[in-house]
Structure formats: C-alpha cells, structure tokens
Design a protein around this motif. Structure first.
Motif, mmCIF file in Angstrom:
data_model
loop_
_atom_site.group_PDB
_atom_site.id
_atom_site.type_symbol
_atom_site.label_atom_id
_atom_site.label_comp_id
_atom_site.label_asym_id
_atom_site.label_seq_id
_atom_site.Cartn_x
_atom_site.Cartn_y
_atom_site.Cartn_z
ATOM 1 N N TYR A 199 2.244 15.660 -0.793
ATOM 2 C CA TYR A 199 3.211 14.580 -0.970
ATOM 3 C C TYR A 199 2.662 13.310 -0.315
ATOM 4 O O TYR A 199 2.539 13.258 0.918
ATOM 5 C CB TYR A 199 4.535 14.921 -0.285
ATOM 6 N N PRO A 200 2.333 12.289 -1.077
ATOM 7 C CA PRO A 200 1.888 11.041 -0.448
ATOM 8 C C PRO A 200 3.051 10.390 0.283
ATOM 9 O O PRO A 200 4.214 10.593 -0.069
ATOM 10 C CB PRO A 200 1.430 10.199 -1.643
ATOM 11 N N PRO A 201 2.752 9.594 1.307
ATOM 12 C CA PRO A 201 3.840 8.872 1.976
ATOM 13 C C PRO A 201 4.424 7.814 1.049
ATOM 14 O O PRO A 201 3.714 7.229 0.234
ATOM 15 C CB PRO A 201 3.149 8.231 3.191
ATOM 16 N N GLN A 202 5.729 7.617 1.156
ATOM 17 C CA GLN A 202 6.401 6.568 0.396
ATOM 18 C C GLN A 202 7.031 5.584 1.372
ATOM 19 O O GLN A 202 7.492 5.975 2.454
ATOM 20 C CB GLN A 202 7.473 7.169 -0.522
ATOM 21 N N PHE A 203 7.068 4.328 0.982
ATOM 22 C CA PHE A 203 7.514 3.286 1.893
ATOM 23 C C PHE A 203 8.636 2.474 1.250
ATOM 24 O O PHE A 203 8.842 2.516 0.044
ATOM 25 C CB PHE A 203 6.336 2.366 2.252
ATOM 26 N N GLY A 204 9.339 1.740 2.080
ATOM 27 C CA GLY A 204 10.381 0.865 1.577
ATOM 28 C C GLY A 204 11.702 1.592 1.394
ATOM 29 O O GLY A 204 11.917 2.689 1.895
ATOM 30 N N GLU A 205 12.597 0.968 0.652
ATOM 31 C CA GLU A 205 13.929 1.523 0.421
ATOM 32 C C GLU A 205 13.846 2.815 -0.380
ATOM 33 O O GLU A 205 13.061 2.934 -1.321
ATOM 34 C CB GLU A 205 14.783 0.502 -0.333
ATOM 35 N N VAL A 206 14.657 3.800 -0.010
ATOM 36 C CA VAL A 206 14.658 5.086 -0.704
ATOM 37 C C VAL A 206 15.214 4.919 -2.114
ATOM 38 O O VAL A 206 16.314 4.401 -2.304
ATOM 39 C CB VAL A 206 15.498 6.127 0.059
ATOM 40 N N ILE A 277 11.882 14.358 0.752
ATOM 41 C CA ILE A 277 11.676 12.910 0.796
ATOM 42 C C ILE A 277 10.727 12.615 1.955
ATOM 43 O O ILE A 277 11.062 12.885 3.109
ATOM 44 C CB ILE A 277 12.999 12.147 0.992
ATOM 45 N N ASN A 278 9.556 12.097 1.650
ATOM 46 C CA ASN A 278 8.556 11.822 2.673
ATOM 47 C C ASN A 278 8.504 10.324 2.963
ATOM 48 O O ASN A 278 7.857 9.561 2.262
ATOM 49 C CB ASN A 278 7.180 12.321 2.223
ATOM 50 N N ARG A 279 9.178 9.908 4.027
ATOM 51 C CA ARG A 279 9.164 8.515 4.454
ATOM 52 C C ARG A 279 8.497 8.386 5.831
ATOM 53 O O ARG A 279 8.800 7.472 6.596
ATOM 54 C CB ARG A 279 10.606 7.974 4.528
ATOM 55 N N THR A 280 7.604 9.312 6.161
ATOM 56 C CA THR A 280 7.006 9.348 7.495
ATOM 57 C C THR A 280 5.815 8.406 7.642
ATOM 58 O O THR A 280 5.369 8.152 8.755
ATOM 59 C CB THR A 280 6.522 10.769 7.819
ATOM 60 N N GLY A 281 5.262 7.938 6.538
ATOM 61 C CA GLY A 281 4.047 7.150 6.599
ATOM 62 C C GLY A 281 2.792 7.997 6.624
ATOM 63 O O GLY A 281 1.673 7.474 6.654
#
Length: 342
Positions: A199-206, A277-281
């Motif tokens: 899972y690549p990191p995702q950034f910004g608003e979910v 949901i991967n929002r860890t960076g």
C-alpha cells in the motif's frame, strides 16, 4: 441483519447476536493450543467463541510461526514490488484463469462506489486446487533468474500459515460445541489463498473513493493477517458503526472471520466489515492468508445454529462456486500505467 453493498456483492452484516461496540480487538494467547488437557483447550475455545460472537476479529500471540519466516517473505515481496512495472506484468493474474499472480494499483475494487483499491498485490495458492469446471488454480511465478529467493520464501510462509490455520479449526469446532475433528473432513485440500500487498502512502484529505482497500468482508472461513512493521492502516467496523483501528502488534497475527463461517453459523459468528487507509506517510505491507474449506464442500447452516426463533438465513452453496463468484466480482482489468479501467 443489515446489508452492505461491496465489490464482492451484497453482504449481510450480522450485528443482531450480541454484537459489541468494541473499541479495540481482543488478544488471545494460543499457548494452551498445545495442551494435552482438553479442559485447557476448551477454555481457549471459549475465548475464541466470545471474540467470534462479539467482534469477528482478534489478535493471536504465541502462535508458533517463526518471525524469520515472515520477515524473509516480506523482504522478498519488497524486492518483487520494487521491480519495474513491465517485469511485474509478466505474471499479470489476467494471463491465467486462476486469480493468481500480480495485480497493479487499482486492479481490485471491493467497494463498487470506489475508483479502485490503492495497492499492488501478488496472490498464490495450491497448484492442485480445482476452482470451477475445467480450471486449475495454478500459480504464476516471476522468473527465477530475476528473483531466485522469492518463490522459496513465499512457499515457506504459505506452509507455516497453512499449518497454523489447520490447528485453529479444532478450536473453532470446540467453540461451537462440536467434536474437535468435526471440520477435518472438509480440509483434505483447503481452498486457500495467500497474498502479499503493498500500500503506497496517501496524502491530503481522505477520499473514501480511493483508499488502500474499500469496505468489505472476506469470503473464506477466516483470514490470518500478518502485518509488517508499524504502519497503521487496518480499520474494523464495530456494531455502533464506528471504525476501530487495528494497529500492528509485534509477535501477533490478526484473525478475522469470513463469510463461509458466518454462513455455517447462521450469522452467530461475525464476518466483520473492514478496510485499509494508509495515511502514515510510509508504505504499508501486509500478508493475508484466506483459509477456506475444500472447494467441493457444501456450505449449509449447522443444525445447532438453527432454532424456531432463528431459522436458517442462508441457502446452501458449494464453497468453490462461492469463492469463484466473489473473485470474479473483485478483480478489474486496468491499464497498469494510467490506472484506468479497460
């Protein structure tokens, strides 16, 4: 019972039998699994029963799988995913009819309202499992000259997790007041699949239309999930409709029930909705093992789970037909470069 529409079809959510608004997952110590004392094993089965009824998810520790086996598999998976796209597409799962091999970013869609799931995957299973008429679930392996240690590492993990899954079934049987060997006749060649996921990191608003993996339930009996490192992504839906975090805990494996066991128990045991949901960076890797029965098993509600107040809620279905249907609904064909559906 209520329903949720997912990319795996309409799912019954069993939240009517003591479902809890849990805030964390229970941790169950499997040490007593090896006890020669039946009462010790029954006590452990009682813990399993409570987790299956209340939550449908739990961690296990002292499970017997060597950390080196799992870390080696993750290291080799990392090497596979780090390859150029054209190398990975040599084992594109759409090249076979077994749902085994590589799926690129957005190559799955478990939530039909999403634009696809933001992860890459590599799937493997047993080469001699028949899935559907005239089909064999053969694996697609990357060339040995590119990744000589990849196949041995993943097969070693497969063997270890398969052995653990088989040891859990007697506990499930005891938890249902059945003989310990009740499920043995359905496990001569279990229809199981293991995946490694990146899972690549995702950034910004979910944006819930584009997350690691959309809300869904699993379709086998149970899933054994190995989480790598400390990256939090897994979320589990409780009976109050809240998403509960299920962070990696060193030395543990996450167990969650699937639709087959929910069907067998008439909804008493929960196949709980979850997502990632991967929002860890940071990149997240996981390795779920979906443990099912022999594909010719007739899944019908256990008599002990039927009563005048609770009649059977599920029609009988052949396990392999159920799995094939769900897999066909999950995987979508996309352009691996643009991510657009083909």
């Amino acid at each position: 019972m209520t329903t949720l529409q997912t990319g795996l079809g309409e799912r019954l959510i069993s939240n009517d039998v003591n479902g809890k608004a849990f805030t964390e997952l229970p941790i169950i110590d499997l040490t007593a699994l090896s006890s020669p004392n039946l009462e010790d094993r029954k006590a452990l089965a009682a813990e399993i029963q409570a987790a299956c009824v209340d939550v449908g998810f739990f961690y296990i520790k002292n499970h017997g799988i060597a950390e080196e086996v799992l870390s080696t598999a993750f290291a080799q998976a990392r090497e596979f995913f780090d390859q150029p796209l054209d190398k990975k597409m040599l084992v594109d799962l759409h090249k076979g009819d077994s749902f085994k091999g590589y799926a690129p970013l957005m190559g799955e869609q478990v939530d039909p309202a999403s634009r696809g799931d933001v992860h890459e995957s590599f799937d493997l299973g047993s080469d001699d499992q028949a899935l559907g008429e005239g089909k064999k679930t053969g694996n697609l392996w990357p060339p040995a000259e590119d990744l000589p240690a990849f196949r041995p590492a993943l097969e070693s993990a497969w063997d270890s997790i398969m052995a653990l899954g088989k040891r859990l079934f007697p506990l499930i049987a005891l938890s249902l007041n059945l003989e310990e060997d009740y499920f043995a006749k359905y496990l001569t060649n279990p229809g199981s699949v293991m995946r490694v996921l990146s899972y690549p990191p995702q950034f910004g608003e979910v944006d819930l239309k584009e997350i690691g993996i959309g809300a869904h339930s699993d379709y086998e009996c149970f899933t054994l999930l190995c989480q790598h490192g400390d990256v939090q992504a897994l979320q589990v839906l409780n009976a109050a409709g809240d998403w509960v975090q299920a962070p990696p805990i060193p030395g543990t494996i996450v167990v969650n029930l699937g639709d087959q066991l929910q069907r067998w128990t008439n909804g008493v045991y929960k196949s709980t909705i979850h997502r990632a949901i991967n929002r860890t960076g940071k990149e997240r890797m996981s390795m779920p093992f979906f443990f099912g029965t022999d594909y010719d098993t007739l899944l019908e509600v256990l008599p002990s789970c039927i009563s005048p107040e609770r009649p059977a809620m599920y029609e009988p279905i052949i396990a392999g037909k159920w799995v094939e249907q769900r897999l066909a609904e999950t995987y979508i064909k996309v352009d691996p470069v643009t991510g657009e559906k083909i």
